[in-house]
Design a protein around this motif. Structure first.
Motif, PDB file in Angstrom:
ATOM      1  N   VAL A 243       0.857  -1.183   0.000  1.00 58.74           N
ATOM      2  CA  VAL A 243       0.000   0.000   0.000  1.00 58.74           C
ATOM      3  C   VAL A 243       0.896   1.237   0.000  1.00 58.74           C
ATOM      4  CG1 VAL A 243      -1.871   1.218   1.146  1.00 58.74           C
ATOM      5  CG2 VAL A 243      -1.767  -1.280   1.230  1.00 58.74           C
ATOM      6  N   THR A 244       1.026   1.880  -1.134  1.00 64.39           N
ATOM      7  CA  THR A 244       1.826   3.096  -1.251  1.00 64.39           C
ATOM      8  C   THR A 244       0.953   4.324  -1.013  1.00 64.39           C
ATOM      9  OG1 THR A 244       1.401   3.313  -3.614  1.00 64.39           O
ATOM     10  CG2 THR A 244       3.275   1.938  -2.960  1.00 64.39           C
ATOM     11  N   PRO A 245       1.562   5.480  -0.690  1.00 64.84           N
ATOM     12  CA  PRO A 245       0.765   6.717  -0.560  1.00 64.84           C
ATOM     13  C   PRO A 245      -0.029   7.027  -1.812  1.00 64.84           C
ATOM     14  CG  PRO A 245       2.964   7.031   0.354  1.00 64.84           C
ATOM     15  CD  PRO A 245       2.976   5.696  -0.315  1.00 64.84           C
ATOM     16  N   ILE A 249      -4.170   7.540  -2.132  1.00 68.51           N
ATOM     17  CA  ILE A 249      -4.797   8.722  -2.741  1.00 68.51           C
ATOM     18  C   ILE A 249      -5.760   8.293  -3.834  1.00 68.51           C
ATOM     19  CG2 ILE A 249      -4.372  10.793  -4.108  1.00 68.51           C
ATOM     20  CD1 ILE A 249      -3.621  11.103  -1.201  1.00 68.51           C
ATOM     21  N   THR A 250      -5.353   7.311  -4.648  1.00 64.85           N
ATOM     22  CA  THR A 250      -6.244   6.822  -5.714  1.00 64.85           C
ATOM     23  C   THR A 250      -7.514   6.225  -5.127  1.00 64.85           C
ATOM     24  OG1 THR A 250      -4.359   6.370  -7.158  1.00 64.85           O
ATOM     25  CG2 THR A 250      -6.416   5.247  -7.673  1.00 64.85           C
ATOM     26  N   ARG A 251      -7.375   5.447  -4.057  1.00 66.98           N
ATOM     27  CA  ARG A 251      -8.553   4.862  -3.411  1.00 66.98           C
ATOM     28  C   ARG A 251      -9.475   5.960  -2.876  1.00 66.98           C
ATOM     29  NH1 ARG A 251      -8.572  -0.589  -1.947  1.00 66.98           N
ATOM     30  NH2 ARG A 251      -6.652  -1.739  -2.401  1.00 66.98           N
ATOM     31  N   GLU A 267      -9.718  17.271   2.750  1.00 71.49           N
ATOM     32  CA  GLU A 267      -8.450  17.532   3.428  1.00 71.49           C
ATOM     33  C   GLU A 267      -7.977  16.232   4.060  1.00 71.49           C
ATOM     34  OE1 GLU A 267      -6.620  20.106   7.200  1.00 71.49           O
ATOM     35  OE2 GLU A 267      -8.751  20.262   6.669  1.00 71.49           O
ATOM     36  N   LEU A 268      -6.854  15.707   3.579  1.00 72.00           N
ATOM     37  CA  LEU A 268      -6.320  14.459   4.091  1.00 72.00           C
ATOM     38  C   LEU A 268      -5.542  14.729   5.376  1.00 72.00           C
ATOM     39  CD1 LEU A 268      -5.943  11.429   3.698  1.00 72.00           C
ATOM     40  CD2 LEU A 268      -3.911  11.928   2.311  1.00 72.00           C
TER      41      LEU A 268
END
Length: 573
Positions: A243-245, A249-251, A267-268
């Motif tokens: 699981v990459t950053p 983000i895509t998920r 806002e993450l």
């Protein structure tokens, strides 16, 4: 009497120390860390109604300011809405009956906020001594107490009457006691994100199975927090899939677009990968040492809540330790902690392990699992909402503290061994409160169901009917027992007498005032006849394992330990 040593200052250890203090027992709380928890918005906890009430009674009354009670639960599959259930954040009505058609709302909050609230309460409690940067490396037991050593930078010896290891999944206490911790590794893996955004279901938790977008995976859930923040969880394959950053983000973008039609502004705040294990310690007690929380069990698949169970461990153990601390050895009472709590958690783990093949495509076991016909979504909702075998508060119907059946026992809406309903009660001095507010004070409760007492003048009902005889019967019970009166209780007729444990579980209900049977039940609930000061025979077989767990020391080291103990803990005896 030496204080109780609590190892580990996470939510379970903090709760246990506060629960002991509420019952007049001092504790030394050894914190491995520096005394603060790093804020992690994506690391959240869900408290059921009973555990949230317990934490509130211990001094954390403002958890609703940092957490959110869900207003509903929404189940979806592919593109369809399967079920939507409203949730209630309210008390039962004045007759003690649950609000019709509504499940109680869980409280969802960041774990660091819960820990901060508990630490603030501990800092105000004079009976709790919180010691940061204290990691134990030696543990020794004898007939009169327990001794541990903490290594640098705060190297010292600590003496206690009992010890409870609340020091997490890699528990040092458990290792020093040489207790096995078998189970299953990586039962579930989740990618997790905390973000602030506007979703179509404000205040409602969402479980979406087999979402139609490419990166949705098998399941994604959204659980609301205050201030427009949501925790999103994506179920990952058991192994593989780094699981990459960028993948997170895509998920996030695909999931928000799938729910909102297009990706809204967000806002993450935090991300992570959460791996869930299922483990259960072989033993939860060895002489004067106990395990609680993640040190004793790990669970969390299908929405089950390990912290919830850890807080229940603390509540169950606190009143039993308090009784032994104030009144002397009570071996059957202390043994009942393992008998009750380990059996309850084992049942929870068993239910989750049986349900996993059903919900994750096991097919072949589908016809063998009890309750599977209710449907996949119902099973999944049980764990998240705190109901059924996966989530409901436990019942201790087979507890060693259960009294023998007697003809005087009667049936009410709560079976023996189950938690009582939170009805309105009145004390003999005329004050009224909720029943749960009278729990956790270290003594059993006797409750008389007496319709009409709410409108009578206290001077009249205290001397009328069965009250004088019941007052005399309660005064004759072993230890201190509080007498309360309620207008009604579900399933109970007038003049029913309920005996309730200090942690809120029903011991027995009687049809009228039965002094002899009430005494027998109260004595059983406190572990039977009082011990005469001797340790259990089983301890003799364990001395070589438990007493020498931390290794031997020289005579000079023993002398140093005695001097340090006399100087460092004399104020906590």
């Amino acid at each position: 009497m030496d204080p109780v040593i609590v190892v580990g200052a996470g939510p379970v250890g903090l709760t246990l120390s506060l629960a002991l203090a509420a019952q007049g027992v001092p504790s030394v709380l050894l914190d491995e860390g520096p005394g603060a928890e790093e804020p992690r918005p994506a690391r959240t906890v869900v408290l059921r109604e009973d555990t949230a009430d317990l934490v509130g009674r211990l001094g954390c009354r403002e958890l609703d300011r940092v957490g959110l009670r869900w207003t509903g639960w929404r189940s979806m599959r592919r593109k369809q809405l399967v079920r939507e259930m409203p949730l209630s954040w309210g008390r039962p009505d004045e007759d003690g009956e649950p609000l019709p058609g509504l499940l109680p709302a869980p409280l969802h909050l960041p774990q660091h906020e819960l820990s901060a609230a508990l630490r603030a309460a501990v800092n105000k409690e004079p009976l709790v001594r919180l010691v940061p940067l204290s990691r134990i490396d030696t543990l020794e037991q004898d007939r009169d107490g327990i001794t541990v050593h903490t290594r640098e930078p705060g190297s010292t010896w600590w003496r206690g009457s009992y010890l409870v290891g609340c020091d997490g999944a890699r528990s040092t206490v458990r290792k020093l006691l040489d207790i096995r911790f078998p189970g299953r590794t990586a039962v579930e893996r989740h990618a997790v994100a905390a973000l602030r955004a506007e979703l179509p279901w404000p205040g409602r938790a969402v479980s979406h199975r087999q979402p139609p977008w490419r990166t949705g995976g098998e399941e994604v859930s959204a659980r609301p927090l205050p201030d427009g923040v949501w925790r999103l969880d994506w179920l990952l394959p058991p192994r593989g899939e780094l699981v990459t950053p960028e993948a997170v983000i895509t998920r996030i973008r695909d999931t928000l677009a799938g729910w909102c039609g297009e990706t809204p502004p967000y806002e993450l705040l935090d991300t992570g990968v959460h791996t869930l294990h299922h483990r259960l310690a072989r033993r939860w007690r060895r002489q004067r040492a106990f395990l609680a929380g993640d040190a004793a069990h790990l669970l969390g698949a299908l929405g089950t809540q390990g912290l919830d169970e850890g807080i229940r461990d603390a509540e169950n153990l606190a009143w039993k330790l308090a009784h032994a601390w104030h009144h002397g050895p009570a071996e059957q009472l202390l043994d009942s902690y393992q008998a009750e709590r380990r059996a309850a958690v084992a049942a929870r783990l068993r239910a989750a392990d049986q349900s996993l093949p059903i919900l994750r495509g096991g097919g072949g076991l589908r016809t063998l699992v009890p309750g599977a016909a209710r449907g996949h979504d119902t099973l999944l909702a049980d764990g998240h909402l705190g109901r059924g075998a996966l989530g409901a508060p436990p019942s201790y119907s087979h507890s060693p503290l259960s009294p023998p059946h007697a003809e005087a026992h009667t049936v009410v809406g709560t079976p023996p061994g189950a938690p009582v309903v939170d009805v309105t009660v009145a004390a003999p001095d005329g004050t009224t409160t909720r029943l749960r507010e009278r729990l956790g004070q270290g003594h059993p409760l006797v409750i008389l169901v007496a319709p009409g007492t709410g409108v009578w003048d206290r001077r009249h009902w205290q001397t009328a009917g069965v009250m004088p005889r019941l007052t005399d019967a309660v005064a004759a019970l072993p230890g201190t027992t509080e007498l309360l009166v309620t207008e009604s209780y579900p399933g109970a007729s007038a003049h029913t007498v309920l005996l309730v444990r200090p942690d809120g579980y029903l011991v027995a209900a009687f049809g009228g005032v039965r002094p002899a049977e009430l005494f027998t039940a109260a004595q059983a609930a406190l572990g039977g006849a009082p011990d005469v000061g001797r340790e259990r025979a089983a301890e003799e077989d364990e001395e070589s394992e438990g007493r020498k767990s931390g290794g031997r020391e020289s005579g000079g080291e023993k002398g140093t330990r005695a001097r340090v103990h006399a100087e460092g803990t004399a104020g906590h005896r």
